[in-house]
Design a protein around this motif. Structure first.
Motif, PDB file in Angstrom:
ATOM      1  N   UNK A 299       0.832  -1.212   0.000  1.00 22.75           N
ATOM      2  CA  UNK A 299       0.000   0.000   0.000  1.00 22.75           C
ATOM      3  C   UNK A 299       0.862   1.257   0.000  1.00 22.75           C
ATOM      4  N   UNK A 300       1.984   1.244   0.767  1.00 24.48           N
ATOM      5  CA  UNK A 300       2.884   2.401   0.810  1.00 24.48           C
ATOM      6  C   UNK A 300       3.449   2.675  -0.580  1.00 24.48           C
ATOM      7  N   UNK A 301       3.828   1.634  -1.277  1.00 23.59           N
ATOM      8  CA  UNK A 301       4.379   1.808  -2.620  1.00 23.59           C
ATOM      9  C   UNK A 301       3.346   2.418  -3.581  1.00 23.59           C
TER      10      UNK A 301
ATOM     11  N   UNK B 277       3.586   6.137  -5.788  1.00 19.47           N
ATOM     12  CA  UNK B 277       2.941   6.231  -7.097  1.00 19.47           C
ATOM     13  C   UNK B 277       3.104   5.013  -7.983  1.00 19.47           C
ATOM     14  N   UNK B 278       3.456   3.880  -7.420  1.00 17.77           N
ATOM     15  CA  UNK B 278       3.602   2.668  -8.219  1.00 17.77           C
ATOM     16  C   UNK B 278       2.223   2.132  -8.631  1.00 17.77           C
ATOM     17  N   UNK B 279       2.194   1.386  -9.717  1.00 18.26           N
ATOM     18  CA  UNK B 279       0.972   0.673 -10.059  1.00 18.26           C
ATOM     19  C   UNK B 279       0.793  -0.480  -9.066  1.00 18.26           C
ATOM     20  N   UNK B 280      -0.426  -0.948  -8.930  1.00 16.55           N
ATOM     21  CA  UNK B 280      -0.684  -2.065  -8.014  1.00 16.55           C
ATOM     22  C   UNK B 280       0.093  -3.301  -8.454  1.00 16.55           C
TER      23      UNK B 280
END
Length: 487
Positions: free
Chosen positions: A166-168, A173-176
């Motif tokens: 979730x932090x990423x 701004x990372x994609x899931x």
């Protein structure tokens, strides 16, 4: 590729072992099986739903909500099936059954908000599907409900790693997919596919859930918007007027509704669903405060519910009506059904429910004579035994040592307990479930037996005098209905 498959297999195995992907309850499995059988009837579906008191209560709350707006209160499962139809009740039961079952396996109460997001995604999606004039909004209810199921399963099994993921997503701004690959060494989409395959969901529901974000399919987009709204409601995604307005514009375009309002949708949807109060202990006032905070966007709406015993109702058993309280209601409903000229199947479904609800720990069969009057054949069954079917109840009428045959020949009710005189039922499957007590009441039309109602118990005490009177009264209603048809 092979390594990713091994990682995925290990993740799925651990989620199953820890109960985050629980084996479906027998009730949910049986509901799924019925939907796949071409010869399944509304009677069969009602019989399965009745086995699960919690599911039956949640279904009644949904059917009686303002969303469906019945003209008269729907008080029985049989009436719900008659009112909504097989397909709608099947989809609602599947969704509510899955939700209840996964809620019961929740490992940590702090993850309850993920389940709240899931449920609210479902009911908001169903409201939007109805506004979109979708022919079966209940499909979209399941799609919305289970849209976040893979994420919930990960969070429930691997809370620390899920938090890192979730932090990423939220801070970096990372994609899931990329965040999941970093933390779990497998793409999130692959986990979704594996989880959905595990639950054997209806094909239309899987199609909606699996649609990529870039899809122009309006139903998939509405499910995504519903999930986003629910996430904002419970602080899993930033809210505020700007976020709401952007979502409103997207939904307005899909629905072709220029004056669409998310706060109004949330209020109306939550007000129409009685299960919101039961599942999460949220009143209309609580929801109103959450909507106001959501629009304000300066605080987490979830924070206002933490002191309200949020979700506490899940730890409590639903109140159970006693047979003495229920029997008067059912006898009245049977009389009204006959007076209104209800269909015979509707009356039989209601009679089944009355017998099952008012005779605890009983296996109920309604059987009729074959055309050549040589066989008594079961037509309807309701009880707690999963692998028994109505057709298993089969008794040749030439069996002189059968209590069931004796009951039919005597044209009178028969109270039986295990002893010298057998029932005459086939050993398979009834040898594996030997009855200790039974009460049989013949269905008489013009003083001739056309069938029989059989109530049996595998353990405990026999049927008391009051229960026997109830059975005879219910059978009288069935017999009178057949007599009216023959006239």
């Amino acid at each position: 590729m092979a390594n990713a498959e091994l990682v995925l297999d290990r993740l799925m195995e651990e989620m199953r072992n820890k109960g985050s992907l629980p084996a479906l309850s027998e009730t949910v499995l049986e509901i799924s099986r019925l939907a796949k059988k071409h010869d399944s009837s509304a009677l069969d579906l009602a019989a399965v739903i009745m086995r699960d008191c919690g599911l039956a209560s949640n279904l009644m709350a949904t059917v009686n909500s303002a969303y469906y707006a019945p003209r008269f209160p729907v008080k029985t499962i049989s009436a719900a099936v008659t009112y909504l139809g097989f397909d709608k009740v099947y989809l609602l039961s599947l969704g509510l059954g899955l939700f209840r079952h996964t809620m019961e396996t929740l490992q940590k109460r702090k993850l309850l908000k993920l389940y709240a997001i899931s449920y609210f995604s479902g009911i908001l999606a169903m409201s939007l599907a109805k506004a979109c004039r979708h022919t079966n909004p209940e499909e979209i209810f399941i799609a919305g409900l289970l849209y976040r199921l893979p994420g919930m399963s990960l969070a429930n099994t691997f809370p620390d790693q899920f938090h890192e993921m979730e932090i990423r997503v939220n801070e970096k701004g990372m994609t899931v997919n990329q965040a999941c690959l970093d933390v779990f060494q497998v793409r999130y989409d692959d986990i979704c596919d594996a989880v959905l395959a595990f639950y054997h969901l209806p094909e239309d529901v899987e199609r909606i859930i699996r649609k990529p974000t870039a899809s122009d399919d309006p139903l998939s987009l509405l499910v995504e918007e519903s999930a986003a709204m629910a996430a904002m409601m419970f602080g899993d995604q930033p809210g505020g007027k700007n976020a709401l307005r952007k979502s409103e514009k997207r939904i307005s375009k899909i629905l072709d509704a220029p004056k669409f309002s998310i706060p109004d949708l949330i209020r109306q949807t939550f007000e129409t669903d009685e299960n919101v109060k039961y599942f999460f202990n949220l009143s209309a006032e609580d929801v109103e405060v959450m909507v106001n905070i959501l629009e304000w966007g300066k605080a987490n709406p979830m924070e206002i519910v933490t002191h309200m015993g949020f979700g506490a109702a899940l730890d409590c058993s639903a109140p159970v009506d006693t047979p003495e309280m229920l029997i008067g209601h059912f006898l009245t409903e049977l009389a009204l059904c006959r007076r209104r000229g209800g269909e015979l199947n509707q009356l039989l479904m209601l009679a089944q429910e009355a017998l099952f609800r008012c005779l605890p720990d009983s296996e109920i069969f309604i059987a009729f004579l074959s055309a050549d009057k040589r066989l008594l054949q079961g037509r309807f069954y309701v009880g707690s035994t999963i692998h028994i079917h109505a057709q298993d109840f089969s008794v040749p009428l030439n069996k002189s040592d059968s209590a069931i045959v004796e009951c039919l020949q005597s044209l009178s009710s028969f109270h039986w307990q295990a002893g010298k005189l057998g029932l005459g039922l086939p050993y398979t499957p009834f040898g594996q479930m030997p009855f200790r007590h039974a009460y049989m009441s013949p269905l008489l039309v013009r003083n001739q037996a056309i069938g029989l109602c059989f109530a049996g118990r595998l353990k405990g005490e026999g049927f008391n005098e009051r229960e026997c009177v109830w059975i005879d009264q219910i059978v009288d209603h069935i017999a009178d209905a057949f007599a009216s048809i023959r006239e």
